[in-house]
Design an enzyme around this catalytic site. Sequence first.
Site, PDB file in Angstrom:
ATOM      1  N   LYS A 159       0.838  -1.198   0.000  1.00 20.39           N
ATOM      2  CA  LYS A 159       0.000   0.000   0.000  1.00 20.39           C
ATOM      3  C   LYS A 159       0.876   1.253   0.000  1.00 20.39           C
ATOM      4  CE  LYS A 159      -4.186  -1.869   2.118  1.00 20.39           C
ATOM      5  NZ  LYS A 159      -5.122  -1.766   3.248  1.00 20.39           N
ATOM      6  N   HIS A 227      -7.441 -13.374   1.298  1.00 23.91           N
ATOM      7  CA  HIS A 227      -7.009 -12.655   2.507  1.00 23.91           C
ATOM      8  C   HIS A 227      -6.994 -13.568   3.733  1.00 23.91           C
ATOM      9  CE1 HIS A 227      -5.831  -8.558   3.409  1.00 23.91           C
ATOM     10  NE2 HIS A 227      -6.394  -8.664   4.592  1.00 23.91           N
ATOM     11  N   ARG A 230      -3.623 -14.716   4.485  1.00 24.30           N
ATOM     12  CA  ARG A 230      -2.838 -13.673   5.172  1.00 24.30           C
ATOM     13  C   ARG A 230      -3.088 -13.747   6.678  1.00 24.30           C
ATOM     14  NH1 ARG A 230      -0.317  -8.656   4.132  1.00 24.30           N
ATOM     15  NH2 ARG A 230      -1.064  -6.874   5.316  1.00 24.30           N
ATOM     16  N   HIS A 253       2.102  -3.662   7.714  1.00 24.73           N
ATOM     17  CA  HIS A 253       1.192  -2.792   8.463  1.00 24.73           C
ATOM     18  C   HIS A 253       1.934  -1.537   8.913  1.00 24.73           C
ATOM     19  CE1 HIS A 253      -1.658  -6.310   9.718  1.00 24.73           C
ATOM     20  NE2 HIS A 253      -1.946  -5.835   8.527  1.00 24.73           N
ATOM     21  N   TYR A 262      -4.303 -10.053  15.748  1.00 25.42           N
ATOM     22  CA  TYR A 262      -3.922 -11.462  15.780  1.00 25.42           C
ATOM     23  C   TYR A 262      -3.636 -11.933  17.207  1.00 25.42           C
ATOM     24  CZ  TYR A 262      -3.832 -10.655  10.848  1.00 25.42           C
ATOM     25  OH  TYR A 262      -4.205 -10.313   9.574  1.00 25.42           O
TER      26      TYR A 262
END
Length: 281
Positions: A159, A227, A230, A253, A262
Amino acid sequence: MAEQNVSPNTTIAYIGDITEFFWFVFSKLKIKEVELVNKVVVRSFISYLQDLNYEKSSIIRKVNSLKTFFRFLIRKKIIQFNPVLYISNIKKAQRLPTFLTKEEIENLFSLIEPKDFASARDRALLELFYSSGLRISEVAQLTEDDIDLYEGLVTVKGKGNKERIVPVGDIALKYLREYMRYKHKLVNAEKYLFLNKFGQRLSVRGIRKVVSKWIKKAAIHKKVTPHTFRHTFATHLLEAGCDLRSIQEMLGHQSLSTTNIYTHLTIERLKKIYQEVHPRK
């Protein structure tokens, strides 16, 4: 609501929320005048909804409907004070992501025997997802130059066009090499890593179809998307003792708080295991 140009369904939900609130006020609390509705009444309504086990998202919507309605009454000078004005925002519950168990992963991969171009590609694709935790958009844009099969590294543009380097496991590398042998037989193949049978880049939609096809064959009865791999990657690393900062870096991130989900996931799993096996639960 007409002034806000909202959909008919939103209007119906809004009317239902307001009706439910005033049913509670008039029938439960025996309050007969709208001017007597104050912050305590609104809080009582919220507690009532919580006791009925309403989803937080539903409660948030109902409170927002009340805010809109009482702003309207203020504008029309029907009431002087807005009882919902200082009601603190109800935080929406954070939905924990779905992940695959190690048994589900093993079962899934055992079904994909690389015996031709398509099966070799599918196995390499899913192995890379699980081994590296890449986003689907990142995988779709990979070229052969982005993968170092000797060092076991993949260079990714994530990103914001930010570049990061992520390790790739030996098993994924093995199946990537096998896929390459089939890929290099294609005529006029594009530069991208994962291709369709015509030698063109495998699109995001195509990748989704591959995942859906094998999840169905593995009879995994939960919603699984690219996803999900992931989430599975991060969860299994955390369970194995990997530190959160390293997982954050591999996932790309920006904030550690994003990766923290998580931690909640593994804690919930531990609680479930505890409830299942502890003799004095």
